[in-house]
Design an enzyme around this catalytic site. Structure first.
Site, PDB file in Angstrom:
ATOM      1  N   HIS A 295     -15.793  -7.886   0.841  1.00 12.93           N
ATOM      2  CA  HIS A 295     -14.378  -7.581   0.652  1.00 12.93           C
ATOM      3  C   HIS A 295     -13.631  -8.849   0.261  1.00 12.93           C
ATOM      4  O   HIS A 295     -13.968  -9.945   0.702  1.00 12.93           O
ATOM      5  CB  HIS A 295     -13.783  -6.983   1.924  1.00 12.93           C
ATOM      6  CG  HIS A 295     -14.138  -5.544   2.094  1.00 12.93           C
ATOM      7  ND1 HIS A 295     -14.548  -4.759   1.051  1.00 12.93           N
ATOM      8  CD2 HIS A 295     -14.149  -4.747   3.191  1.00 12.93           C
ATOM      9  CE1 HIS A 295     -14.776  -3.532   1.491  1.00 12.93           C
ATOM     10  NE2 HIS A 295     -14.549  -3.500   2.788  1.00 12.93           N
TER      11      HIS A 295
ATOM     12  N   LYS B 239      -3.068   1.117   8.587  1.00 17.43           N
ATOM     13  CA  LYS B 239      -1.972   1.100   7.610  1.00 17.43           C
ATOM     14  C   LYS B 239      -1.242   2.441   7.596  1.00 17.43           C
ATOM     15  O   LYS B 239      -0.039   2.510   7.346  1.00 17.43           O
ATOM     16  CB  LYS B 239      -2.519   0.787   6.210  1.00 17.43           C
ATOM     17  CG  LYS B 239      -1.434   0.636   5.143  1.00 17.43           C
ATOM     18  CD  LYS B 239      -1.961  -0.079   3.912  1.00 17.43           C
ATOM     19  CE  LYS B 239      -2.897   0.786   3.117  1.00 17.43           C
ATOM     20  NZ  LYS B 239      -2.168   1.830   2.350  1.00 17.43           N
TER      21      LYS B 239
END
Length: 898
Positions: free
Chosen positions: A138, A561
């Protein structure tokens, strides 16, 4: 007995001595590079920051020229890096020291094995336990490989510091070597000029195998079996640690991952492990000079020696060497065949054939007075072959569910089965897909219709996976993951594509279909989705063919999120409870793959506590978890750190499996009802601001370095799956990364404080209940400890300076909302914990932050000024890269990024 964390037993005075030496060297090197007046400003900045004179700090930073910013930014980015190295060295020393004096610490393997040995099912637990760290790439690994190599040199030198103090090593030479490497770092580009390619990420990951995993994993496995044997537990095929890999196979949102990169990843891994075997066999060849004039050998070793091409007259009686020469020749021929498709001599068909030859050597030694020769390198080589095979790490394939749907829709249309598949209801989709999977043997893609680029790409990847499994072994690719899984049809669509290339049929699945539930809503519905899947007779056959395991991946980043930290944690906890129960109901071993990031906002935090606080019965005997780009270097940068962190994983999993705490069985009904109430309120508070406030989008993009992060060359994957027009379209990683940079740490705490405060205000006795939960419930304790840690890394004075970047007053006013919640959260956390200050239970981290904070706080003010100048058009393109240097330095200081 309550054991303390190893970090909290470290000798902080040694770290402080090392940091002082490193700081003095860096200052001296920098002084020689700069004009006196510029260097004096560095000293002034340090004094102002130490005194927390933020106004004075801001004034001085504002006065710096762009040219002065270059070296000053580098100085304050390198300093926390050097502090990190010193702390890592100290931890490595402490690991060895505590083991040498046989001192227990939290998570120590010997202590854990002793505990499990008392259980009736000890052999079953230890034999079947499998913990799998899965390396990802990532886009949060901000360090260049060149910088990592240089820091490894400094790490090696600092490991010798205690010997220098004792006069065992020449102090002047040691000091000069240390100075030289720091000077090289000071003159080396800290950030990449160009964005990484997937091939670079593959190569970078392999460096960790060469430096740590190939040493630590076999060694830990050997210790694991030895400790079990010491308690009368004979383990045969135990593999407590195996490795996983996403790099080269994770194409969710990354268009640069293709069939070619999947093949390259697998073959690169193959090359690394085959080189390892080649080297280890040669070492044994050099050592095993045993002569048949003195000791006998087995019949099988004699036959291996007879077949060997090592015909030197000097080795006529050295049959072990001749046999090992034969083994090495086969390994080299196997490597050539696997990587280059070229037959160059007798080779091994499978890794098991190689293993059998090594066992023949071992048995011959045991039979002929060579027991002591089997310890150490030889036995660890045997473990390595069992663990790594010819493939090293199992590569996961991952793609978004919407891509699979589009591919299946195209296949069905081109085959004349249905022209509007995507418009069907969920029930109609499932009926159609099951009919194709159960009754229709034809290959839909066999039609002559031209395929879209998307479909051709997906089928090519799956075909490559099948070829690699046939060649390198079935375990090279075990899972294929569906991102944003929402329904049964998502899983069946993937099955259709796998059927096209022969990876599933009506009787078995050669890879496991793994849903990834990410959002709060999808996690809430995950039980329903899996119930439908497990009810299918076809799915039952697939699961049976995978040893009755069904893996489910849980998404920590997107759920955070989506609903905030508290809501994410609790939804994930409940989902595991429900999915574990449904697995038990259907007689299937449900195992979990935890998609954790490096930060608390993405599911990070102390690994041991994270695992031991999982729901009761949720850890069967397998657990997988992602190790994300930015923390791989911290946790696995050297063999000592790697061993320690792998030890923590294994010990935590075992402890959670065997420990039936009173709080687990007696408290959930009462505690869970409270959590449901508090979490619902926290979810609303979080959503009201993030998705309900019309100014929040502008606040985030104007008050953070998100634009610079999006252009930062720290990974091959784009920062968003599509053009960003709303918070929902932004990937979780740059979302968390940006809040870390602006020192708000928003995803790790927002919505926690007010929800608990409201609960406390309803009844004065509720604070006592929350304190009881904190004392007796591992999940709740881990949750609050993580919030405590995140708050300690935040700095709302600095966050206010970032808020000033917003031009509109209504947008800027959001800061006050965030600040109020931060203060409420801090007060509530301290009240529940019963502490007067943050990090009261973590003195090691507190001390670390205390002496590093002043340095990287300066970087925030430099970053702020650079952003202002950039927006005013006062920076050249080269000077804009200074923002990236500050991003790098702040991430280094915080010891995490995304």
């Amino acid at each position: 007995m309550s054991l303390q964390k190893l970090e909290n037993s470290s000798n902080k005075s040694v770290v402080q001595e090392e940091v002082l030496i490193l700081t003095e060297l860096l200052e001296d090197i920098t002084k020689n590079m700069l004009a006196p007046e510029t260097f004096e400003k560095i000293i002034q900045l340090k004094e102002l920051s130490t005194q927390e004179d933020y106004q004075g700090l801001n004034r001085l930073v504002t006065s710096l020229s762009n040219d002065e910013m270059v070296y000053i930014s580098r100085y304050f980015s390198i300093l926390p890096l050097l502090i990190n190295i010193s702390e890592d060295v100290d931890l490595a020393y402490e690991i060895n020291h505590q083991n040498n004096i046989d001192q227990d610490y939290l998570g120590k393997l010997s202590t854990t094995i002793k505990l499990v040995a008392e259980k009736e099912n000890a052999v079953e637990i230890l034999e079947h336990l499998n913990v799998v760290p899965v390396l990802t790439a990532h886009p949060t690994q901000v360090q260049r490989k060149s910088m990592l190599d240089l820091t490894n040199h400094i790490h090696s030198l600092l490991r010798k510091y205690r010997d220098v103090k004792l006069g065992l090593i020449n102090k002047d030479k040691w000091y000069n070597d240390l100075r030289r490497y720091i000077e090289i770092i000071m003159q080396t580009d800290m950030i990449r000029e160009k964005k990484l390619k997937v091939t670079n990420e593959i190569t970078n990951a392999m460096e960790y195998y060469n430096s740590s995993f190939l040493k630590a994993v076999p060694h830990l496995t050997t210790e694991y079996k030895r400790l079990a044997q010491a308690h009368g537990l004979n383990l045969k095929q135990a593999k407590p640690i195996t490795m996983g890999m996403w790099i080269g196979g994770d194409r969710d949102g990354n268009p640069f991952v293709t069939a070619k990169t999947l093949k390259q990843s697998a073959l690169t891994q193959c090359e690394v492990i085959m080189n390892y075997y080649d080297k280890k066999i040669y070492q044994l060849y050099r050592e095993f000079s045993l002569s048949t004039s003195i000791v006998n050998v087995s019949k099988q070793v004699r036959e291996m020696a007879r077949q060997s091409k090592d015909n030197s007259i000097y080795r006529e009686k050295e049959l072990y060497r001749r046999a090992l020469f034969d083994i090495q020749s086969k390994i080299q021929a196997t490597k050539t065949y696997l990587i280059e498709d070229e037959e160059v001599g007798t080779r091994y068909e499978t890794a098991n054939d190689f293993y059998k030859d090594l066992i023949a050597i071992r048995d011959s030694l045991l039979e002929n007075k060579g027991e002591s020769l089997i310890s150490g390198d030889f036995v660890e080589l045997l473990q390595a072959v069992e663990i790594f095979g010819f493939y090293l790490a199992s590569i996961d394939m991952r793609q978004d569910s919407s891509v699979y749907e589009a591919c299946v829709a195209e296949l069905l249309k081109s085959a004349g089965i249905h022209s509007r598949y995507s418009e069907l209801s969920e029930e109609e989709k499932c009926d159609l897909l099951l009919k194709e999977l159960e009754e229709d043997p034809r290959i839909l893609s066999a039609t002559h219709a031209e395929k879209s680029e998307l479909l051709a790409k997906e089928l090519a990847i799956f075909k490559t996976a099948r070829v690699l499994k046939d060649k390198l072994g079935d375990d090279v690719i075990r899972q294929t993951i569906i991102s944003h899984a929402t329904s049964l049809s998502d899983m069946l669509e993937l099955a259709i594509l796998l059927k096209e290339v022969g990876l599933v049929d009506t009787e078995r699945a050669r890879v496991q279909i793994v849903p990834l539930f990410e959002t709060i809503e999808d996690l809430d519905h995950s039980e329903e989705t899996m119930r439908k899947y497990l009810s299918l007779s076809l799915a039952k056959k697939w699961i049976d063919s995978r040893n009755n395991y069904q893996e489910i991946m849980l998404g920590y980043s997107d759920s955070n999120k989506d609903g905030g930290y508290l809501s994410s944690c609790w939804t994930l906890y409940k989902a595991q409870q429900q999915l574990t129960a449904i697995g038990d109901e259907f007689g299937v071993k449900v195992t979990f793959f935890h998609g954790r990031g490096g930060t608390v906002g993405r599911g990070g935090g102390p690994t041991y506590e994270a695992i031991t606080s999982q729901p009761l019965k949720s850890i069967k005997d397998r657990i997988r978890l992602t190790e994300q780009g930015e923390v791989i270097g911290n946790k696995y940068g050297n063999k000592d750190a790697a061993y320690y962190n792998l030890e923590m994983l294994v010990s935590a999993a075992i402890n959670r499996m065997i420990t039936q705490k009173k709080s687990d069985t007696n408290t959930p009904n009462r505690y869970e009802a409270i959590m449901d109430q508090v979490v619902d309120r926290s979810y609303d508070i979080y959503r009201d601001l993030v998705f309900g406030n019309e100014h929040f989008y502008d606040y985030f993009f104007e008050s953070s370095p998100i634009k610079a992060i999006s252009s930062f060359n720290i990974g091959s994957r784009p920062a968003a799956r599509k053009t960003i027009t709303e918070i929902g379209g932004l990937r979780a990683i740059p979302w968390v990364f940006s809040w870390s940079q602006s020192r708000v740490m928003f995803p790790g705490w927002y919505g926690v404080g007010s929800s608990f405060k409201e609960f406390i205000n309803k009844n004065p006795e509720n604070i006592a209940i929350l304190r009881d939960m904190y004392q007796n419930w591992p999940f709740f304790q881990s949750l609050l400890s993580n919030v405590d840690m995140v708050l300690s890394k935040s700095n709302m004075n600095i966050a206010f300076e970032y808020a000033k970047l917003c031009e509109d007053e209504q947008v800027k006013a959001i800061y006050e909302t965030i600040l109020n919640e931060w203060q409420v959260t801090k007060n509530v956390i301290l009240a529940i914990e019963g502490h007067d200050e943050l990090l009261a239970d973590n003195p090691y981290l507190k001390a670390s932050l205390d002496y590093r904070m002043p340095y990287f706080n300066i970087l925030n003010y430099i970053q702020l000024e650079l952003i202002k100048r950039q927006r005013r058009g006062e920076l050249s393109s080269d000077q804009e890269r200074l923002i990236h240097i500050t991003i790098n330095g702040i991430a280094t200081g915080l010891r995490n990024s995304g």
